[in-house]
Write a protein that holds these residues in place. Sequence first.
Motif: not given
Length: 456
Positions: A105-128
């Motif tokens: 899981q990412p340990s850093a995330l840049r957010v803006r004051i736009l919709g939060l959930h799209a920013q949180l979960y679009e970066s949900e990725s797993i290194n296979p």
Amino acid sequence: MKTLLLELRQIAHSRLAVGAVVLLALLSALSVWTGLHAVSQQRATLERIAASHAHDRAAILATQLRAVSKTGSAEAGAVGYYLPHLTVNPPSPLAFAAIGGRDLQPSALRVRILGLHAQLYESESINPELAMPGRFDFAFVLVYLTPLFVIALMHDLVSSEREAGRLRLLASLPKGAANTWRRRVGLRYGLLWLAALLPLAVGTLVAGAGVVGFAQIALVATLYLAFWFGLAAWVAARARTSAGSAAILLASLVGLTMILPTLADAGIARLSPVSKGVELALAQRQAVHSAWDVPKPETFEKFFRTHPEWKDTAPVTGRFHWKWYYAMHQAGDDAVAPSVAQYRASMMAREDWTARAGLLLASVNVQVLLHRLADTDLASQLAYHDRIGAYHTRLRQFFYPYLFDERPFTPGDAAKLPVYDGRAMKGTLALGQLLALAVLALLLLAAGLRTLRTVR
């Protein structure tokens, strides 16, 4: 004391025993070094991200505030749209011992004051590449490799005496035999304990985890070793040959650390299915995009349900206004909030079922305990999301007065922007899981020693 030295000399004469102890010490040291190196890389990465973010943030602010020289203020909506805010999840002092989900899981995330959930979960990725084998850390060595060394030292505990013709002599001395078996098991236990935990002690000092951190992991390792020594003692007392004892113990190792946990994981996946987080991001974006075709009063009505304090502000009459745009994003977040809650509940249900499986499977229990102590489990990741959510709320509350009251945004206001608190978290010891491991380990160890006393 002389008897103990004789027993130690007997172990020293066994190449297999000496090789096992030395190899375990080397593997433990290698795992600790690997974990420390991985955590050091993660911290260095976070530092590089922070430096790059500071440069980008300064450039964006300079661009957005250029209008100040002409009008005295900038558009708060434009500043909020373009300006990113960095959030980080730094590793805990004990993260080196059990990397857990920090690689996935990412340990850093840049957010803006736009919709939060799209920013949180679009970066949900797993290194296979990392998800399949996992990290070679202390948790891996303890759970999967240490039992092999227990088997190496314990599989011929009784059969070697039987094959050498000394077993009847030991059995003829009831108290002496019981003391001899306890002494031999205890000596082998102590050697493996030292081999596994001395490198860990050095690692905790280097990582700054302190005595308490080492003591907590050492307690878990102590109980897990007791579990395997109890099982090995019971099998060694029952098996007729060294080969038979080794075969039974190896089969137990495969079953208890691989087959049964895999079956439990498959069952948990069926009991508690979880959708992908990216679906939440898509749903939020779809809600925002569809709102462009919805009348503005309808969008504001949804927004005012959760933010009634802005209900009496001036209505939007033109084609576009920043406060309508951000209200649209917040309404999109509110629309997917039930799905987000269900998603998180499903993930925590899996975590709870895994903890329940650990009540019966020591290998699973140890991993649950170590990942909780190292703050690298699912609860840690969700807590990071909660901190991001709280920070995002503070940012929105900071910008809303500028948007809804149409207040000017000046360079002085930019200096007052909320700052994310990125303090490292400290894991806690799950007492219920620890108690279950202690009961299982001590009962099995007691049964193994009791069985040894009945050997004839």
